[in-house]
Design a protein around this motif. Structure first.
Motif, PDB file in Angstrom:
ATOM      1  N   TRP D   6      30.885  34.425  45.499  1.00 13.69           N
ATOM      2  CA  TRP D   6      32.024  34.323  46.419  1.00 13.69           C
ATOM      3  C   TRP D   6      33.356  34.285  45.680  1.00 13.69           C
ATOM      4  O   TRP D   6      34.371  34.771  46.172  1.00 13.69           O
ATOM      5  N   ASN D   7      33.380  33.676  44.483  1.00 11.02           N
ATOM      6  CA  ASN D   7      34.627  33.656  43.721  1.00 11.02           C
ATOM      7  C   ASN D   7      35.127  35.073  43.463  1.00 11.02           C
ATOM      8  O   ASN D   7      36.308  35.364  43.655  1.00 11.02           O
ATOM      9  N   LEU D   8      34.208  35.944  43.042  1.00  7.90           N
ATOM     10  CA  LEU D   8      34.581  37.329  42.779  1.00  7.90           C
ATOM     11  C   LEU D   8      34.971  38.040  44.069  1.00  7.90           C
ATOM     12  O   LEU D   8      35.942  38.792  44.107  1.00  7.90           O
ATOM     13  N   PHE D   9      34.223  37.777  45.146  1.00  8.55           N
ATOM     14  CA  PHE D   9      34.511  38.419  46.429  1.00  8.55           C
ATOM     15  C   PHE D   9      35.922  38.075  46.919  1.00  8.55           C
ATOM     16  O   PHE D   9      36.645  38.924  47.436  1.00  8.55           O
ATOM     17  N   LEU D  10      36.307  36.803  46.726  1.00  3.44           N
ATOM     18  CA  LEU D  10      37.597  36.355  47.274  1.00  3.44           C
ATOM     19  C   LEU D  10      38.785  36.708  46.383  1.00  3.44           C
ATOM     20  O   LEU D  10      39.937  36.691  46.836  1.00  3.44           O
TER      21      LEU D  10
END
Lengths: 208, 208, 208, 208
Positions: D6-10
């Motif tokens: 999720w860190n990369l997605f956001l």
């Protein structure tokens, strides 16, 4: 971790860091306005991470109900100076402040650590107004030049990477880098002296 | 000053500086998230003061109606790196960006200035959306290590104090300080190499 | 302006504003952490402009060597609340602080000004640590709801535009807007009461 | 949560929010400089929390591999205006920007939601330069008056508290508060008209 509410435990330290950062930053602007030169280059601050508090408590044998007195750098302020000579000036001004109390000092500049670490540390007690009343907390103020800070930052990340077990050749390299940082500071000091002397000569001749 | 409204003239440069600072700072966080190490230590930016723009225009014989093309560093961004090797990595990534256009580069690291100044400069063209439409402005991106920056800051304040007329002995001192800064960067590079080799050895042996 | 160095005169007020902003903002976070609800929505601060200080000194007949005692809002802090009821809670907590001294209070909520202005003012004395020693300065803390603040902002810019000479029909419109702001606050208070009652009913039934 | 990082997605959404905040804030300063009045009071921004993204995906039946197109407000910008009339001016200026593309608009001011919600929404596509290349993301820009925002903030926290199940009497109260907010905006608009007319009359008479 023990059962305590760490958010609540750390609150007054966060507050101390925020207030001390503002105080040393406004001191910098004040000195720039009053006398055009400030011995402070910039100021940073941080609250120690929970994992680092626990590690240090273990290493120093501080019982969990004595963290507030036993770990002196939960609140940490770092003051960066341009010249080595500025460090003493900043330390003097901290000793005279009425809004905090000096507890003790550690002079790692006259006596640097074996690793090559140089810095001036002052442990102070600072009162924060919390929703539950006034509370005094300990804080560590580190005063250092940019070159000392540069070196210390790299040593810190190496220690972090190697988990405090630096291989001999990395240690040796670090010691050489510490020497290079030290020489840079010395060169800077000699420039500072030249400038002060140049100004004095100039003022002397204009007083004839 | 000429009759122009300098506030209006500087507006798009201020905007470019604000946007580029945000872009390089988020690049730093992005790389920290993606690959745990970012070649960027921190980013600063400034718009050149009017008096400095006028001085430079005079020195370079730039006519007042050609300031936008003739003075390339009205918008200035400075990117600080931990290791000399990081500078090339940052420069590569700037060359590949689609949100700005590279105009040309000046490599004062391979060929440092006589004064001892070392830094990598990239002149870029950046489009800002103003209330009157899209406008392209020039900006100078300076990439340097902390030691280079430390030295350059002191040289800058000395030049400012002595009005570009540094006495010979101060110049000599500055040159020695530049050497000390250079040696510090070299020591740091050798530490970097040790670490990379240590990692490679470790990975090799774990691949057996 | 008189011959004084206004930068030096304003320094301790700027410092007081910076420190008080930090203190009330951390109070907000502290309360959010301790009890999930903070009666403070946000905090702003400003130092009065020199021209406004001079105007007010003239209007109130404050001699130029008595500005520090005569103009009480050179340092100004504004605390915005979501509900009218929060204002009293914030005022109570300020009265109990040990890091400042309450001088007096002005309640323009129970007795709003003829113009429609509503707000709660507290004049406090705050000690700042300057390079020359400890110095006590006066500061005005204004506490108000978002609707009160919204209205006051518009009244302020109208007064500024019309140089304190509002035409009768604009005054009339402002009074109607003040009433609308007041009704909005009342509606919000009644929602607040519903919620508190709903919670109490719920807690009662869960205690059976 | 699914297995994605999720860190990369956001990351690109965080970048879009940071850049758009800077762009609308500098637009505000630019307009203040160019024409003394800016239709923008202040600008905030946020990235939607992961839990809220998942909830909304479930509610709208958006499959997990279509979040980027299906959830349009992962990046959210909010622009607050002093007067209802300013909203249209801001929306016009967004339509003309070359650094983003308008996807579509939702006018909850002409047609407010049943709950009483009023706001102007614009869904835009914004290109961010990531370390992996250029990436286009959707962002929602909400434009509203301070009174609309005040009401919406309270509705949001009530919905959060009651988990979208507002009791009838709270709903009724909220509707009354929305009316009070609406009346406040109307009073403000009429003040704005008075001022514009007063200025026109003044300019007419000075043209005689």
């Amino acid at each position: 971790m023990d059962g305590r509410d760490w958010n609540l435990f750390l609150l007054p330290y966060e507050q101390a860091v925020e207030e001390l950062k503002v105080k040393f930053r406004t001191l910098r602007s004040e000195l720039k306005t009053r006398q055009s030169y400030a011995p402070i280059e910039f100021v940073t601050g941080r609250v120690k991470r929970i994992s680092s508090i626990l590690e240090k408590a273990k290493r120093l044998n501080v019982p969990m109900d004595r963290l507030e007195e036993g770990i002196e750098d939960i609140a940490g302020i770092r003051i960066m100076c341009q010249f080595v000579e500025d460090i003493r000036i900043v330390a003097d001004s901290i000793r005279e402040r009425k809004d905090l109390t000096l507890v003790y000092e550690k002079d790692y500049i006259t006596n640097h650590k074996e690793s090559g670490y140089r810095s001036y540390h002052m442990i102070v007690e600072y009162p924060v107004q919390t929703a539950l009343g006034l509370k005094k907390v300990l804080a560590e103020v580190q005063i250092r030049t940019l070159a000392m800070n540069f070196w210390a930052t790299i040593e810190h990340s190496l220690n972090y990477k190697y988990k405090q077990q630096l291989p001999a050749h990395v240690k040796e390299r670090l010691r050489k880098a510490a020497e290079a940082a030290f020489r840079l500071d010395e060169e800077m000091s000699s420039i500072r002296k030249e400038i002060l002397e140049a100004q004095r000569t100039f003022e002397d001749s204009s007083n004839l």
